[in-house]
Scaffold this active site. Structure first.
Site, PDB file in Angstrom:
ATOM      1  CE1 TYR A 258      -4.314   0.075  -0.419  1.00  0.00           C
ATOM      2  CE2 TYR A 258      -4.295  -1.728   1.161  1.00  0.00           C
ATOM      3  CZ  TYR A 258      -4.956  -0.983   0.193  1.00  0.00           C
ATOM      4  OH  TYR A 258      -6.225  -1.296  -0.148  1.00  0.00           O
TER       5      TYR A 258
ATOM      6  CD  GLU B 248      -3.669   4.249   0.721  1.00  0.00           C
ATOM      7  OE1 GLU B 248      -2.607   3.643   1.043  1.00  0.00           O
ATOM      8  OE2 GLU B 248      -4.808   3.839   0.976  1.00  0.00           O
TER       9      GLU B 248
ATOM     10  CG  ASP C 247      -8.006  10.772 -24.070  1.00  0.00           C
ATOM     11  OD1 ASP C 247      -7.049   9.984 -24.228  1.00  0.00           O
ATOM     12  OD2 ASP C 247      -9.099  10.417 -23.592  1.00  0.00           O
TER      13      ASP C 247
ATOM     14  CB  THR D 163      -4.768   3.985 -21.863  1.00  0.00           C
ATOM     15  OG1 THR D 163      -4.682   4.054 -23.282  1.00  0.00           O
ATOM     16  CG2 THR D 163      -6.169   4.297 -21.411  1.00  0.00           C
TER      17      THR D 163
ATOM     18  CE  LYS E  91      -7.409   2.369 -25.557  1.00  0.00           C
ATOM     19  NZ  LYS E  91      -7.476   3.170 -24.314  1.00  0.00           N
TER      20      LYS E  91
ATOM     21  NE  ARG F  21      -6.508  -3.990 -19.726  1.00  0.00           N
ATOM     22  CZ  ARG F  21      -7.224  -3.713 -20.813  1.00  0.00           C
ATOM     23  NH1 ARG F  21      -8.212  -2.874 -20.758  1.00  0.00           N
ATOM     24  NH2 ARG F  21      -6.935  -4.286 -21.955  1.00  0.00           N
TER      25      ARG F  21
HETATM   26  N1  DSN Z   1     -12.175   0.707 -24.794  1.00  0.00           N
HETATM   27  C1  DSN Z   1     -11.189   1.588 -25.372  1.00  0.00           C
HETATM   28  C2  DSN Z   1     -11.168   1.484 -26.848  1.00  0.00           C
HETATM   29  O1  DSN Z   1     -11.364   0.394 -27.330  1.00  0.00           O
HETATM   30  O2  DSN Z   1     -10.946   2.458 -27.544  1.00  0.00           O
HETATM   31  C3  DSN Z   1     -11.332   2.979 -24.947  1.00  0.00           C
HETATM   32  O3  DSN Z   1     -11.712   3.053 -23.633  1.00  0.00           O
END
Ligand code: DSN
Length: 397
Positions: free
Chosen positions: A46, A48, A192, A219, A222, A228
């Site tokens: 933990y 925080e 974003d 994120t 990707k 993730r």
């Molecule tokens: N689920 C993601 C996507 O496939 O673009 C975005 O949150």
């Protein structure tokens, strides 16, 4: 669940992931090193707070890990501050809204059916009830953002934040125009880049910070090909960085997932290697190869084509079948794509008009242009067969 059941599920999923041609643009395959960090003892801790200022003892290794991740993130994206604790892209966006705005403030964002994301204020989300989202859209003829309209809206409505970013828009955004407009309208500019972070990091798409953006959210799983999770980057404004840190913790989240933060560091080290630049270039070459085949076969692409890692196809218009049906047909033949809404979709989101196709995962698997061309031809053959079969089963009255 019994241990052998779990092992068998993992083995089955490993097999499935190896077997399919994965064209879901938001998915990828992480390296064994990223998996190892995710499965490490860092999950037990933990933490925080932030490095040097935590609420539990025993933080030396955690602080080193988080500081390392932050410094690598800043090096990759050429910025001064980073918060690597967001548990997801959604949390990263929420933390930015709550940290930099007041409830009721206006945010100008991209409409979901034109490529925007749920967390950019779609009416189905809680966040849409807290902030006042107004939307910009694409031009039907050019497939590009209708910037004149966007500009008019921004100057009339004076939003506190202008959000540029997408999850199914396949063209490049003119970051300079967005950042300039935000300055003129007195708004904070946020990009974003969840979908294209790997392409920005790999140097094949422009970094919004170079165009003057204040904040980037993304994120890490990707095109960036990490674990993730989410991340917030702040160009150089210390006050914004402090507000965002408070917003992430204690504003929105509790204990950060330290195994995940460690895995982000592993991913960022990989991103900084020369082979990642090659990977990013190959993603674009592969999407272009698929685009060429679709064009040669008169398959119309939404937004007129692609400048990034994905292509959106209106299957209803091109093949007379819904996105759901197309997704199912392709899955039966070992190709994974995802059904997706298209601009001004008249169908329901659960059974929309299109499919979204992307190359990040297959590029990781080693696909080159020829493989992608072959795959695009297979997609066309499968969908045309269904269209023809549907025609021949129609009963003439
Ligand atoms: N689920 C993601 C996507 O496939 O673009 C975005 O949150």
């Amino acid at each position: 669940m019994k241990k052998d059941k779990v092992s068998s599920l993992i083995k089955k999923e490993e097999k499935r992931q190896k077997k399919v041609i994965n064209l879901i643009p938001s998915e990828n395959y992480v390296s064994p090193a990223v998996l190892k960090a995710l499965g490490s003892v860092f999950t037990n801790k933990y933490s925080e707070g932030y490095p040097g200022s935590r609420y539990y003892s025993g933080q030396g290794n955690m602080d080193d890990a988080e500081n390392l991740t932050i410094s690598l993130a800043c090096k990759i994206f050429k910025c001064k501050y980073a918060n690597v604790q967001p548990l997801s892209g959604a949390m990263a966006n929420w933390a930015v809204y709550f940290g930099l705005l007041k409830p009721g403030d206006k945010i100008l964002a991209m409409d979901l059916s034109h490529g925007g994301h749920l967390t950019h204020g779609h009416s189905a989300t809680h966040i849409s009830k807290i902030f006042k989202f107004i939307f910009y859209i694409t031009d039907e003829k050019t497939g590009k953002i209708d910037f004149k309209k966007l500009e008019k809206t921004a100057l009339k409505e004076k939003p506190k934040m202008i959000l540029a970013g997408f999850s199914s828009y396949t063209r490049s955004l003119d970051w300079k125009k967005f950042a300039g407009l935000a300055r003129e309208a007195g708004a904070i500019s946020v990009a974003d880049i969840s979908h294209i972070a790997g392409l920005v990091a790999g140097g094949v798409l422009e970094n919004p910070f170079n165009a003057g953006f204040d904040v980037i959210t993304t994120t890490t799983h990707k095109t960036l090909r990490g674990p993730r999770g989410g991340m917030i980057l702040i160009r150089d404004n210390k006050l914004l960085a402090e507000k965002i840190n408070k917003s992430v913790f204690p504003g929105l989240q509790g204990g950060p997932h330290m195994n995940n933060i460690l895995a982000k560091a592993v991913c960022f080290e990989e991103v900084l290697s020369p082979s990642f630049k090659k990977y990013a270039r190959q993603i674009l070459k592969n999407t272009k190869a698929m685009e060429k085949v679709f064009r040669q076969n008169n398959v119309e692409m939404v937004f007129g084509g692609t400048d990034n890692h994905m292509i959106l196809i209106d299957t209803t218009k091109n093949f007379g079948i819904s996105g759901e049906e197309a997704q199912g047909i392709l899955e039966k033949s070992g190709i994974n794509v995802n059904k997706n809404v298209i601009p001004n979709d008249t169908r329901k989101p659960a059974d929309p008009s299109g499919i979204r196709i992307g190359t990040p995962a297959v590029t990781t698997r080693g696909f080159k242009e020829k493989d992608c061309e072959r795959t695009a031809r297979k997609i066309i053959t499968l969908l045309v067969s269904r269209r023809e079969a549907n025609k021949s089963t129609k009963i003439e009255l």
